[in-house]
Write a protein that holds these residues in place. Structure first.
Motif, PDB file in Angstrom:
ATOM      1  N   LEU A  65       0.836  -1.204   0.000  1.00 18.45           N
ATOM      2  CA  LEU A  65       0.000   0.000   0.000  1.00 18.45           C
ATOM      3  C   LEU A  65       0.870   1.253   0.000  1.00 18.45           C
ATOM      4  CD1 LEU A  65      -2.908  -0.871   2.455  1.00 18.45           C
ATOM      5  CD2 LEU A  65      -3.025  -0.638  -0.021  1.00 18.45           C
ATOM      6  N   GLU A  66       1.926   1.251   0.796  1.00 20.78           N
ATOM      7  CA  GLU A  66       2.827   2.395   0.847  1.00 20.78           C
ATOM      8  C   GLU A  66       3.495   2.626  -0.509  1.00 20.78           C
ATOM      9  OE1 GLU A  66       6.895   3.670   3.209  1.00 20.78           O
ATOM     10  OE2 GLU A  66       5.524   2.260   4.154  1.00 20.78           O
ATOM     11  N   ARG A  67       3.919   1.530  -1.159  1.00 18.30           N
ATOM     12  CA  ARG A  67       4.540   1.628  -2.483  1.00 18.30           C
ATOM     13  C   ARG A  67       3.599   2.306  -3.478  1.00 18.30           C
ATOM     14  NH1 ARG A  67       4.790  -0.653  -7.232  1.00 18.30           N
ATOM     15  NH2 ARG A  67       3.312  -2.329  -6.896  1.00 18.30           N
ATOM     16  N   ARG A  68       2.305   2.070  -3.313  1.00 22.44           N
ATOM     17  CA  ARG A  68       1.306   2.658  -4.212  1.00 22.44           C
ATOM     18  C   ARG A  68       0.855   4.046  -3.764  1.00 22.44           C
ATOM     19  NH1 ARG A  68      -2.665  -2.170  -6.208  1.00 22.44           N
ATOM     20  NH2 ARG A  68      -1.045  -3.714  -6.603  1.00 22.44           N
ATOM     21  N   GLY A  69       1.429   4.531  -2.656  1.00 25.15           N
ATOM     22  CA  GLY A  69       1.062   5.857  -2.158  1.00 25.15           C
ATOM     23  C   GLY A  69      -0.272   5.890  -1.442  1.00 25.15           C
ATOM     24  N   ILE A  70      -0.706   4.761  -0.901  1.00 24.50           N
ATOM     25  CA  ILE A  70      -1.992   4.681  -0.216  1.00 24.50           C
ATOM     26  C   ILE A  70      -1.758   4.611   1.288  1.00 24.50           C
ATOM     27  CG2 ILE A  70      -4.072   3.280   0.138  1.00 24.50           C
ATOM     28  CD1 ILE A  70      -3.578   2.201  -2.761  1.00 24.50           C
ATOM     29  N   ASP A  71      -2.402   5.505   2.022  1.00 28.25           N
ATOM     30  CA  ASP A  71      -2.354   5.493   3.483  1.00 28.25           C
ATOM     31  C   ASP A  71      -3.638   4.815   3.961  1.00 28.25           C
ATOM     32  OD1 ASP A  71      -2.543   5.983   6.200  1.00 28.25           O
ATOM     33  OD2 ASP A  71      -1.873   8.061   6.055  1.00 28.25           O
ATOM     34  N   PRO A  72      -3.547   3.608   4.522  1.00 24.37           N
ATOM     35  CA  PRO A  72      -4.766   2.889   4.898  1.00 24.37           C
ATOM     36  C   PRO A  72      -5.579   3.569   5.992  1.00 24.37           C
ATOM     37  CG  PRO A  72      -2.833   1.751   5.723  1.00 24.37           C
ATOM     38  CD  PRO A  72      -2.344   2.864   4.847  1.00 24.37           C
ATOM     39  N   TRP A  73      -4.990   4.523   6.689  1.00 24.14           N
ATOM     40  CA  TRP A  73      -5.714   5.237   7.744  1.00 24.14           C
ATOM     41  C   TRP A  73      -6.491   6.424   7.185  1.00 24.14           C
ATOM     42  CZ3 TRP A  73      -5.905   2.147  11.571  1.00 24.14           C
ATOM     43  CH2 TRP A  73      -4.833   1.322  11.869  1.00 24.14           C
ATOM     44  N   LYS A  74      -6.053   6.950   6.016  1.00 26.21           N
ATOM     45  CA  LYS A  74      -6.680   8.151   5.455  1.00 26.21           C
ATOM     46  C   LYS A  74      -7.341   7.915   4.106  1.00 26.21           C
ATOM     47  CE  LYS A  74      -3.311  11.184   7.650  1.00 26.21           C
ATOM     48  NZ  LYS A  74      -2.182  12.082   7.406  1.00 26.21           N
ATOM     49  N   ASP A  75      -6.742   7.059   3.291  1.00 28.88           N
ATOM     50  CA  ASP A  75      -7.230   6.846   1.926  1.00 28.88           C
ATOM     51  C   ASP A  75      -8.137   5.622   1.860  1.00 28.88           C
ATOM     52  OD1 ASP A  75      -5.486   8.935   1.193  1.00 28.88           O
ATOM     53  OD2 ASP A  75      -3.848   7.523   0.857  1.00 28.88           O
ATOM     54  N   GLU A  76      -8.907   5.577   0.786  1.00 25.26           N
ATOM     55  CA  GLU A  76      -9.731   4.392   0.550  1.00 25.26           C
ATOM     56  C   GLU A  76      -8.806   3.257   0.088  1.00 25.26           C
ATOM     57  OE1 GLU A  76     -13.410   2.910  -2.248  1.00 25.26           O
ATOM     58  OE2 GLU A  76     -13.187   5.040  -1.796  1.00 25.26           O
ATOM     59  N   VAL A  77      -8.940   2.119   0.753  1.00 26.59           N
ATOM     60  CA  VAL A  77      -8.115   0.959   0.418  1.00 26.59           C
ATOM     61  C   VAL A  77      -8.790   0.223  -0.741  1.00 26.59           C
ATOM     62  CG1 VAL A  77      -7.171  -1.226   1.286  1.00 26.59           C
ATOM     63  CG2 VAL A  77      -7.257   0.777   2.786  1.00 26.59           C
ATOM     64  N   PRO A  78      -8.054  -0.044  -1.831  1.00 23.87           N
ATOM     65  CA  PRO A  78      -8.650  -0.730  -2.988  1.00 23.87           C
ATOM     66  C   PRO A  78      -9.282  -2.075  -2.612  1.00 23.87           C
ATOM     67  CG  PRO A  78      -6.450   0.069  -3.514  1.00 23.87           C
ATOM     68  CD  PRO A  78      -6.642   0.263  -2.034  1.00 23.87           C
ATOM     69  N   ALA A  79     -10.295  -2.444  -3.341  1.00 23.44           N
ATOM     70  CA  ALA A  79     -11.053  -3.665  -3.051  1.00 23.44           C
ATOM     71  C   ALA A  79     -10.174  -4.907  -3.000  1.00 23.44           C
ATOM     72  CB  ALA A  79     -12.160  -3.851  -4.087  1.00 23.44           C
ATOM     73  N   GLU A  80      -9.167  -4.992  -3.887  1.00 22.07           N
ATOM     74  CA  GLU A  80      -8.328  -6.199  -3.887  1.00 22.07           C
ATOM     75  C   GLU A  80      -7.492  -6.333  -2.622  1.00 22.07           C
ATOM     76  OE1 GLU A  80      -5.920  -3.213  -6.397  1.00 22.07           O
ATOM     77  OE2 GLU A  80      -8.019  -3.731  -6.128  1.00 22.07           O
ATOM     78  N   PHE A  81      -7.374  -5.236  -1.852  1.00 20.50           N
ATOM     79  CA  PHE A  81      -6.641  -5.285  -0.586  1.00 20.50           C
ATOM     80  C   PHE A  81      -7.557  -5.598   0.595  1.00 20.50           C
ATOM     81  CE2 PHE A  81      -3.525  -3.313  -3.204  1.00 20.50           C
ATOM     82  CZ  PHE A  81      -2.312  -3.707  -2.666  1.00 20.50           C
ATOM     83  N   GLN A  82      -8.840  -5.733   0.338  1.00 19.59           N
ATOM     84  CA  GLN A  82      -9.788  -6.081   1.384  1.00 19.59           C
ATOM     85  C   GLN A  82      -9.858  -7.588   1.603  1.00 19.59           C
ATOM     86  OE1 GLN A  82     -11.140  -3.773   3.241  1.00 19.59           O
ATOM     87  NE2 GLN A  82     -10.333  -2.126   1.986  1.00 19.59           N
ATOM     88  N   ASP A  83      -9.300  -8.342   0.686  1.00 19.24           N
ATOM     89  CA  ASP A  83      -9.287  -9.803   0.806  1.00 19.24           C
ATOM     90  C   ASP A  83      -7.924 -10.295   0.341  1.00 19.24           C
ATOM     91  OD1 ASP A  83      -9.389  -9.755  -2.015  1.00 19.24           O
ATOM     92  OD2 ASP A  83     -11.563  -9.905  -2.013  1.00 19.24           O
ATOM     93  N   GLY A  84      -7.819 -11.506  -0.095  1.00 24.87           N
ATOM     94  CA  GLY A  84      -6.531 -12.080  -0.466  1.00 24.87           C
ATOM     95  C   GLY A  84      -6.081 -11.846  -1.893  1.00 24.87           C
ATOM     96  N   ARG A  85      -6.884 -11.143  -2.695  1.00 26.94           N
ATOM     97  CA  ARG A  85      -6.510 -10.940  -4.100  1.00 26.94           C
ATOM     98  C   ARG A  85      -5.200 -10.196  -4.282  1.00 26.94           C
ATOM     99  NH1 ARG A  85     -11.375  -7.986  -6.443  1.00 26.94           N
ATOM    100  NH2 ARG A  85     -11.574  -7.379  -4.274  1.00 26.94           N
ATOM    101  N   TRP A  86      -4.903  -9.245  -3.425  1.00 23.97           N
ATOM    102  CA  TRP A  86      -3.683  -8.442  -3.555  1.00 23.97           C
ATOM    103  C   TRP A  86      -2.455  -9.325  -3.546  1.00 23.97           C
ATOM    104  CZ3 TRP A  86       0.393  -8.228  -0.161  1.00 23.97           C
ATOM    105  CH2 TRP A  86       0.183  -8.825   1.083  1.00 23.97           C
ATOM    106  N   PHE A  87      -2.475 -10.361  -2.741  1.00 21.74           N
ATOM    107  CA  PHE A  87      -1.308 -11.233  -2.570  1.00 21.74           C
ATOM    108  C   PHE A  87      -1.045 -12.072  -3.811  1.00 21.74           C
ATOM    109  CE2 PHE A  87       0.691 -15.144  -0.914  1.00 21.74           C
ATOM    110  CZ  PHE A  87       1.843 -14.577  -0.389  1.00 21.74           C
ATOM    111  N   THR A  88      -2.090 -12.473  -4.493  1.00 25.63           N
ATOM    112  CA  THR A  88      -1.936 -13.337  -5.661  1.00 25.63           C
ATOM    113  C   THR A  88      -1.443 -12.586  -6.886  1.00 25.63           C
ATOM    114  OG1 THR A  88      -4.246 -13.071  -6.314  1.00 25.63           O
ATOM    115  CG2 THR A  88      -3.737 -14.917  -4.853  1.00 25.63           C
TER     116      THR A  88
END
Length: 149
Positions: A121-144
């Motif tokens: 998330l940091e590499r993509r410039g996303i702050d999980p405390w402030k920004d909307e976390v992409p849907a694929e990061f809500q489950d296991g899809r991000w890892f695959t």
């Protein structure tokens, strides 16, 4: 309750104590960072578990309770987001103690991907405390979709 990683005391902390602490350290608000208990069927996305008993426990479904943290027969919580397993603490809350080995077959469970989740998330410039976390990061899809380390 959750045991803080690296904790020597082994003291479990309640969900209330976890709020506002760094999730990277294994602590944080459950409502936004963990797979919601009532939606634990997403654990099936990590379809291959170490043994048949673990698979059965992770996929446990009760006809009387929608929430595994309320069902006294539900024993294991699986966070697909972080690839972590935990034993459910039946204290009226939504807490678990992370485990590294299967209680039934003794095999080592997959290494937690919590730090890697934050790093990506940091590499993509996303702050999980402030920004909307992409849907694929809500489950296991991000890892695959990442190259395996």
């Amino acid at each position: 309750m959750q045991i803080a990683p690296g904790s020597q005391s082994g003291r479990a902390e309640s969900d209330h104590e976890l709020r506002g602490r760094s999730l990277r350290q294994g602590r944080g608000p459950l409502h936004s960072m963990f797979l919601h208990p009532a939606d634990s069927r997403k654990a099936e996305a990590m379809a291959e578990h170490c043994c048949a008993t673990m698979t059965s426990q992770v996929n446990w479904h009760c006809d009387h309770h929608d929430d595994p943290f309320v069902c006294p027969d539900a024993l294991v919580f699986c966070s697909v987001r972080f690839h972590e397993y935990g034993l459910i603490i039946h204290d009226g809350g939504a807490s678990s103690v992370r485990i590294d080995f299967c209680p039934w077959c003794g095999k080592r469970l997959p290494e937690s991907q919590r730090d890697r989740w934050f790093d990506e998330l940091e590499r993509r410039g996303i702050d999980p405390w402030k920004d909307e976390v992409p849907a694929e990061f809500q489950d296991g899809r991000w890892f695959t979709t990442l190259p395996q380390a």
